[in-house]
Design a protein around this motif. Structure first.
Motif, PDB file in Angstrom:
ATOM      1  N   UNK A  24       5.789  -0.168   7.076  1.00 44.28           N
ATOM      2  CA  UNK A  24       5.807   0.286   5.689  1.00 44.28           C
ATOM      3  C   UNK A  24       6.137   1.779   5.659  1.00 44.28           C
ATOM      4  N   UNK A  25       6.635   2.231   4.496  1.00 45.59           N
ATOM      5  CA  UNK A  25       6.736   3.689   4.330  1.00 45.59           C
ATOM      6  C   UNK A  25       5.323   4.270   4.391  1.00 45.59           C
ATOM      7  N   UNK A  26       5.158   5.343   5.119  1.00 47.70           N
ATOM      8  CA  UNK A  26       3.829   5.923   5.290  1.00 47.70           C
ATOM      9  C   UNK A  26       3.535   7.025   4.290  1.00 47.70           C
ATOM     10  N   UNK A  27       4.535   7.446   3.522  1.00 52.43           N
ATOM     11  CA  UNK A  27       4.292   8.599   2.679  1.00 52.43           C
ATOM     12  C   UNK A  27       4.961   8.496   1.328  1.00 52.43           C
ATOM     13  N   UNK A  28       4.344   9.195   0.393  1.00 51.64           N
ATOM     14  CA  UNK A  28       4.886   9.395  -0.948  1.00 51.64           C
ATOM     15  C   UNK A  28       5.272  10.862  -1.007  1.00 51.64           C
ATOM     16  N   UNK A  29       6.472  11.146  -1.451  1.00 50.71           N
ATOM     17  CA  UNK A  29       6.925  12.533  -1.525  1.00 50.71           C
ATOM     18  C   UNK A  29       7.559  12.792  -2.879  1.00 50.71           C
ATOM     19  N   UNK A  30       7.154  13.899  -3.500  1.00 53.15           N
ATOM     20  CA  UNK A  30       7.690  14.310  -4.791  1.00 53.15           C
ATOM     21  C   UNK A  30       7.949  15.812  -4.752  1.00 53.15           C
ATOM     22  N   UNK A  31       9.035  16.234  -5.382  1.00 48.11           N
ATOM     23  CA  UNK A  31       9.339  17.652  -5.538  1.00 48.11           C
ATOM     24  C   UNK A  31       9.530  17.930  -7.022  1.00 48.11           C
TER      25      UNK A  31
ATOM     26  N   UNK B 272      -0.234   1.965  -6.305  1.00 46.24           N
ATOM     27  CA  UNK B 272      -1.104   2.680  -7.234  1.00 46.24           C
ATOM     28  C   UNK B 272      -0.892   4.192  -7.135  1.00 46.24           C
ATOM     29  N   UNK B 273      -0.840   4.709  -5.927  1.00 42.90           N
ATOM     30  CA  UNK B 273      -0.687   6.152  -5.761  1.00 42.90           C
ATOM     31  C   UNK B 273       0.725   6.621  -6.111  1.00 42.90           C
ATOM     32  N   UNK B 274       1.731   5.806  -5.844  1.00 41.45           N
ATOM     33  CA  UNK B 274       3.093   6.166  -6.236  1.00 41.45           C
ATOM     34  C   UNK B 274       3.161   6.331  -7.750  1.00 41.45           C
ATOM     35  N   UNK B 275       2.643   5.356  -8.480  1.00 38.37           N
ATOM     36  CA  UNK B 275       2.607   5.461  -9.944  1.00 38.37           C
ATOM     37  C   UNK B 275       1.699   6.603 -10.382  1.00 38.37           C
ATOM     38  N   UNK B 276       0.564   6.758  -9.705  1.00 35.54           N
ATOM     39  CA  UNK B 276      -0.383   7.802 -10.059  1.00 35.54           C
ATOM     40  C   UNK B 276       0.208   9.194  -9.937  1.00 35.54           C
ATOM     41  N   UNK B 277       0.954   9.457  -8.868  1.00 37.40           N
ATOM     42  CA  UNK B 277       1.538  10.792  -8.699  1.00 37.40           C
ATOM     43  C   UNK B 277       2.598  11.076  -9.750  1.00 37.40           C
ATOM     44  N   UNK B 278       3.361  10.071 -10.159  1.00 43.26           N
ATOM     45  CA  UNK B 278       4.327  10.296 -11.249  1.00 43.26           C
ATOM     46  C   UNK B 278       3.587  10.781 -12.489  1.00 43.26           C
TER      47      UNK B 278
END
Length: 143
Positions: A3-10, A124-130
């Motif tokens: 799986x992808x291990x990380x969520x990244x946003x800039x 959940x965290x991907x949506x949460x960080x957005x």
């Protein structure tokens, strides 16, 4: 299965790094955009406690503090029991970008989970960080 291990946003912000730093690391800042209340012991080994009007709570274990460039913490994984020792690592890096700030957020540590737990936590965290980073932008623009 890998799986992808990380969520990244800039996020590109118009505010200078010092103002963004305060939004990330103070009780007033965190308790406004990331929760409905917060306490912060801003030091490596310290904790930030977030509360929401819903009754939800989160404890951030502060891992790194390098003002005004880096703030990092670990926290419990959504969907796991409160006493589960597994945590994810969240790192915010700030760098000047003209008169503003380029903020980069990376959350990692999801690969340690089973497929079902991974799916729930990562989505959940991907949506949460957005949502939360959008609230950070609103908070900074209103200040």
């Amino acid at each position: 299965m890998a799986f992808p291990d990380r969520i990244e946003r800039t996020v590109e912000l118009v505010q200078p790094p010092a103002k963004v730093w305060a939004a990330l690391t103070t009780a007033e800042g965190l308790g406004t955009w990331f929760g409905n209340g917060a306490t912060v012991d801003l030091r490596e080994g310290g904790e930030a406690k977030l509360t929401w009007d819903s009754g939800d709570q989160a404890t951030l274990h502060i891992e790194r503090v390098d003002e005004p460039a880096l703030f990092a913490f670990t926290w419990g994984i959504n969907g796991l029991a409160a006493d589960d020792p597994r945590r994810t690592y969240v790192e915010f890096t700030l760098e000047p970008a003209g008169a503003g700030t380029r903020l980069r957020m990376i959350e990692s540590g999801f690969a340690q989970l089973t497929e079902d737990a991974y799916r729930k936590a990562f989505e959940s965290n991907t949506d949460g960080w957005k949502h939360e980073l959008g609230e950070l932008v609103e908070y900074l623009n209103a200040a």
